[in-house]
Write a protein that holds these residues in place. Structure first.
Motif, PDB file in Angstrom:
ATOM      1  N   LEU A   1       8.939  10.014 -10.636  1.00  0.00           N
ATOM      2  CA  LEU A   1       7.847   9.298 -10.999  1.00  0.00           C
ATOM      3  C   LEU A   1       6.436  10.307 -10.575  1.00  0.00           C
ATOM      4  CD1 LEU A   1       8.393   5.792 -10.092  1.00  0.00           C
ATOM      5  CD2 LEU A   1       8.878   6.896 -12.320  1.00  0.00           C
ATOM      6  N   GLY A   2       6.508  11.319  -9.979  1.00  0.00           N
ATOM      7  CA  GLY A   2       5.409  12.112  -9.599  1.00  0.00           C
ATOM      8  C   GLY A   2       4.595  11.464  -8.790  1.00  0.00           C
ATOM      9  N   LEU A   3       5.060  10.704  -7.929  1.00  0.00           N
ATOM     10  CA  LEU A   3       4.237   9.946  -6.610  1.00  0.00           C
ATOM     11  C   LEU A   3       3.846  10.914  -5.496  1.00  0.00           C
ATOM     12  CD1 LEU A   3       6.220   6.692  -6.607  1.00  0.00           C
ATOM     13  CD2 LEU A   3       4.503   7.333  -8.311  1.00  0.00           C
ATOM     14  N   PRO A   4       2.746  10.514  -4.806  1.00  0.00           N
ATOM     15  CA  PRO A   4       2.512  11.263  -3.497  1.00  0.00           C
ATOM     16  C   PRO A   4       3.431  10.742  -2.502  1.00  0.00           C
ATOM     17  CG  PRO A   4       0.854   9.646  -3.898  1.00  0.00           C
ATOM     18  CD  PRO A   4       1.737   9.742  -5.522  1.00  0.00           C
TER      19      PRO A   4
ATOM     20  N   ASP B   1       0.749  -1.311   0.007  1.00  0.00           N
ATOM     21  CA  ASP B   1       0.060  -0.124   0.009  1.00  0.00           C
ATOM     22  C   ASP B   1       0.569   1.300   0.099  1.00  0.00           C
ATOM     23  OD1 ASP B   1      -2.565  -0.933   0.394  1.00  0.00           O
ATOM     24  OD2 ASP B   1      -1.508  -2.045   1.992  1.00  0.00           O
ATOM     25  N   ALA B   2       2.162   1.020   0.496  1.00  0.00           N
ATOM     26  CA  ALA B   2       2.909   2.303   0.661  1.00  0.00           C
ATOM     27  C   ALA B   2       4.337   1.539   0.725  1.00  0.00           C
ATOM     28  CB  ALA B   2       2.760   3.225   1.686  1.00  0.00           C
ATOM     29  N   VAL B   3       5.410   2.479   0.173  1.00  0.00           N
ATOM     30  CA  VAL B   3       6.600   2.202   0.546  1.00  0.00           C
ATOM     31  C   VAL B   3       7.405   3.339   1.309  1.00  0.00           C
ATOM     32  CG1 VAL B   3       7.019   0.711  -1.634  1.00  0.00           C
ATOM     33  CG2 VAL B   3       7.453   3.077  -1.927  1.00  0.00           C
ATOM     34  N   VAL B   4       8.429   3.226   1.961  1.00  0.00           N
ATOM     35  CA  VAL B   4       8.854   4.140   2.777  1.00  0.00           C
ATOM     36  C   VAL B   4      10.504   4.395   2.592  1.00  0.00           C
ATOM     37  CG1 VAL B   4       9.310   5.148   5.228  1.00  0.00           C
ATOM     38  CG2 VAL B   4       7.252   3.706   4.398  1.00  0.00           C
ATOM     39  N   LEU B   5      10.857   5.572   2.456  1.00  0.00           N
ATOM     40  CA  LEU B   5      12.363   5.983   2.463  1.00  0.00           C
ATOM     41  C   LEU B   5      12.640   6.933   3.560  1.00  0.00           C
ATOM     42  CD1 LEU B   5      12.702   6.080  -0.998  1.00  0.00           C
ATOM     43  CD2 LEU B   5      14.368   4.841   0.075  1.00  0.00           C
ATOM     44  N   PRO B   6      13.530   7.310   4.193  1.00  0.00           N
ATOM     45  CA  PRO B   6      13.928   8.414   4.999  1.00  0.00           C
ATOM     46  C   PRO B   6      13.597   9.732   3.905  1.00  0.00           C
ATOM     47  CG  PRO B   6      15.732   6.839   5.178  1.00  0.00           C
ATOM     48  CD  PRO B   6      14.955   6.181   4.114  1.00  0.00           C
ATOM     49  N   SER B   7      13.541  10.855   4.781  1.00  0.00           N
ATOM     50  CA  SER B   7      13.415  11.983   3.895  1.00  0.00           C
ATOM     51  C   SER B   7      14.533  12.496   3.890  1.00  0.00           C
ATOM     52  CB  SER B   7      12.132  12.893   4.610  1.00  0.00           C
ATOM     53  OG  SER B   7      11.095  12.352   4.791  1.00  0.00           O
TER      54      SER B   7
ATOM     55  N   GLN C   1       9.673   9.692   4.539  1.00  0.00           N
ATOM     56  CA  GLN C   1       8.524   9.537   3.342  1.00  0.00           C
ATOM     57  C   GLN C   1       7.567   8.502   3.175  1.00  0.00           C
ATOM     58  OE1 GLN C   1      10.691  10.962  -0.589  1.00  0.00           O
ATOM     59  NE2 GLN C   1      12.487  10.068   0.751  1.00  0.00           N
ATOM     60  N   LEU C   2       6.434   8.452   3.418  1.00  0.00           N
ATOM     61  CA  LEU C   2       5.213   7.639   3.191  1.00  0.00           C
ATOM     62  C   LEU C   2       4.903   7.793   1.482  1.00  0.00           C
ATOM     63  CD1 LEU C   2       3.189   7.852   6.175  1.00  0.00           C
ATOM     64  CD2 LEU C   2       5.130   6.479   6.077  1.00  0.00           C
ATOM     65  N   ILE C   3       5.172   6.754   0.582  1.00  0.00           N
ATOM     66  CA  ILE C   3       5.102   6.995  -0.766  1.00  0.00           C
ATOM     67  C   ILE C   3       4.071   6.095  -1.248  1.00  0.00           C
ATOM     68  CG2 ILE C   3       6.411   7.076  -2.964  1.00  0.00           C
ATOM     69  CD1 ILE C   3       8.890   7.554  -1.391  1.00  0.00           C
ATOM     70  N   GLY C   4       3.187   6.432  -2.054  1.00  0.00           N
ATOM     71  CA  GLY C   4       2.110   5.641  -2.717  1.00  0.00           C
ATOM     72  C   GLY C   4       1.976   5.753  -4.252  1.00  0.00           C
ATOM     73  N   PRO C   5       1.161   5.044  -4.912  1.00  0.00           N
ATOM     74  CA  PRO C   5       0.991   5.077  -6.349  1.00  0.00           C
ATOM     75  C   PRO C   5       0.460   6.361  -6.609  1.00  0.00           C
ATOM     76  CG  PRO C   5       0.141   2.867  -5.563  1.00  0.00           C
ATOM     77  CD  PRO C   5       0.437   3.792  -4.454  1.00  0.00           C
ATOM     78  N   ARG C   6       0.791   6.854  -7.998  1.00  0.00           N
ATOM     79  CA  ARG C   6       0.063   8.136  -8.319  1.00  0.00           C
ATOM     80  C   ARG C   6      -1.627   8.014  -8.241  1.00  0.00           C
ATOM     81  NH1 ARG C   6       1.684  11.495 -13.691  1.00  0.00           N
ATOM     82  NH2 ARG C   6       4.161  11.363 -13.477  1.00  0.00           N
ATOM     83  N   GLY C   7      -2.188   9.091  -7.513  1.00  0.00           N
ATOM     84  CA  GLY C   7      -3.681   9.177  -7.515  1.00  0.00           C
ATOM     85  C   GLY C   7      -4.013   8.729  -6.147  1.00  0.00           C
ATOM     86  N   THR C   8      -3.016   8.261  -5.025  1.00  0.00           N
ATOM     87  CA  THR C   8      -3.452   7.790  -4.035  1.00  0.00           C
ATOM     88  C   THR C   8      -3.137   8.780  -2.749  1.00  0.00           C
ATOM     89  OG1 THR C   8      -1.359   6.452  -3.652  1.00  0.00           O
ATOM     90  CG2 THR C   8      -3.047   5.348  -4.539  1.00  0.00           C
ATOM     91  N   ASP C   9      -3.301   9.946  -3.102  1.00  0.00           N
ATOM     92  CA  ASP C   9      -2.927  10.904  -1.909  1.00  0.00           C
ATOM     93  C   ASP C   9      -3.890  10.908  -0.680  1.00  0.00           C
ATOM     94  OD1 ASP C   9      -1.573  13.263  -3.809  1.00  0.00           O
ATOM     95  OD2 ASP C   9      -2.969  12.097  -5.032  1.00  0.00           O
ATOM     96  N   LEU C  10      -5.222  10.455  -0.984  1.00  0.00           N
ATOM     97  CA  LEU C  10      -5.869  10.454   0.290  1.00  0.00           C
ATOM     98  C   LEU C  10      -5.479   9.265   1.192  1.00  0.00           C
ATOM     99  CD1 LEU C  10      -8.106  11.206   2.199  1.00  0.00           C
ATOM    100  CD2 LEU C  10      -9.951  10.085   0.560  1.00  0.00           C
ATOM    101  N   ALA C  11      -5.132   8.225   0.389  1.00  0.00           N
ATOM    102  CA  ALA C  11      -4.791   7.039   1.177  1.00  0.00           C
ATOM    103  C   ALA C  11      -3.290   7.397   1.938  1.00  0.00           C
ATOM    104  CB  ALA C  11      -4.459   5.692   0.263  1.00  0.00           C
ATOM    105  N   ILE C  12      -2.609   8.104   1.162  1.00  0.00           N
ATOM    106  CA  ILE C  12      -1.239   8.484   1.822  1.00  0.00           C
ATOM    107  C   ILE C  12      -1.549   9.295   3.143  1.00  0.00           C
ATOM    108  CG2 ILE C  12       0.990   9.501   1.662  1.00  0.00           C
ATOM    109  CD1 ILE C  12       0.810   6.751   0.478  1.00  0.00           C
TER     110      ILE C  12
END
Length: 382
Positions: A320-323, A277-283, A341-352
């Protein structure tokens, strides 16, 4: 005078605009200093910088000078300073916030505006104002209802999260950053998420190469005239000259190959997002550094070969223009903030944002640990 689209939307919503916060010249580099206004210092340690390019916005938020702030993000400018200042910064899906009708708007898909705040609900309220279609922007997205109202009562329960960390050692990291992020991930696990280590099946060095090509190409396209004019060239900071000269050397096939690499990475991430549902990296890869330093030349014993190599961790979402949402993860043993960073697919802004709100409710780092310079300071950073 005429407002740009962003300011016009904020003003129309009834906001009081107090002015422009400090940024680096042309937004280049994650350190907000310039010869006009000097350096923005970190509210948690005024010997350190506040990041950038939205460093002034992040510092103002942390110091309780403003309740919300807008910023822009090409290479982490909404995420890196938010991490440095213990606030939230959100890079939305590309196209959610439209751009002004000026310059080139088809090829450049790596820069976007977005919101910053001390909590997710305020951030979502501002994003509701910034977002929405604009007829002049070919990438703008239709409104999908109110993000703030959509937050509801969020929960991380049942979500699957992939922790990329330092990408199997590829990304240089200062000590404690991974430890703080992993502690924050345990909070999400305790609230019901499944967190697993993840190494994308993609060569990060080729991603960096593609990024250099795309970024310099766009910088050269928009700022070439400043370089061609010798009178203005002598006023440009070295980082911009580097960008323009690199971009002017990009030919059509190099641009094509960079886009092919970006496309391949998009395919890789699209497949990963079937499982996560999300991938995470340090900011960030470093903690806030000395205010007088222009940029970190090394991380540990690893030299940085460009003025922005120490910010490479933000590139996967940008290219990639991801949220991507920066959430605070606490403080180093010397009291310096950090985020992930909490990162999701494009268009999943609300989910993130919902995931970020669940994390915020369990932690509230900005509310619990304001800087000593803030009027409401009541606690010392751990």
């Amino acid at each position: 005078s005429v407002d740009d689209l962003l300011a016009a939307r904020i003003r129309a919503a009834g906001a009081i605009l107090i002015g422009k916060t400090n940024t680096p010249e042309f937004g280049l580099g994650s350190h907000s200093y310039n010869p006009v206004h000097g350096v923005t210092r970190n509210p948690y340690d005024t010997t350190k910088g506040a990041g950038g390019s939205s460093g002034g916005a992040a510092a103002a938020l942390a110091a309780r000078l403003v309740p919300v702030a807008d910023g822009s993000d090409t290479m982490g400018s909404l995420r890196n300073p938010a991490a440095f200042c213990n606030v939230y910064g959100f890079r939305p899906s590309f196209g959610l916030v439209p751009r002004d009708p000026a310059g080139e708007v088809f090829l450049n898909q790596i820069s976007t505006d977005g919101p910053m705040a001390r909590d997710i609900r305020d951030l979502a309220l501002l994003l509701d104002i910034l977002a929405g279609p604009a007829a002049h922007d070919p990438h703008s997205q239709p409104r999908q209802g109110s993000l703030a109202q959509g937050l509801g009562q969020p929960s991380a329960r049942g979500l699957r999260i992939g922790w990329i960390g330092d990408w199997d050692g590829y990304l240089a990291m200062e000590p404690e950053i991974l430890t703080l992020c992993e502690r924050a991930l345990r909070v999400l696990a305790e609230t019901g998420a499944t967190v697993e280590p993840l190494v994308p099946a993609f060569d990060p060095a080729s991603l960096w190469s593609a990024w250099l090509t795309l970024r310099s190409f766009h910088n050269a396209g928009s700022k070439r005239n400043l370089y061609v004019d010798r009178a203005t060239r002598r006023l440009l900071k070295p980082e911009l000259i580097y960008e323009i000269e690199s971009g002017l050397a990009v030919d059509a096939m190099a641009l094509h190959e960079a886009s092919v690499a970006r496309s391949a990475f998009f395919f890789t991430m699209a497949e990963l997002f079937q499982a996560y549902d999300a991938v995470v990296l340090p900011s960030a890869q470093v903690f806030p550094f000395a205010a007088e330093q222009d940029w970190p030349k090394t991380i540990g014993d690893r030299p940085m070969d460009t003025y922005h190599r120490w910010m490479e961790v933000v590139v996967p979402a940008s290219i990639l223009g991801l949220p991507a949402l920066n959430v605070p993860v606490g403080f180093s043993t010397s009291g310096l903030p950090m985020g992930m960073q909490l990162i999701g697919p494009r268009g999943t802004d609300l989910a993130i944002l919902r995931l970020g709100q669940a994390y915020h409710e369990a932690t509230d780092w900005p509310g619990r640990y304001p800087p000593r310079v803030a009027p409401s300071s009541v606690a010392k950073a751990p």
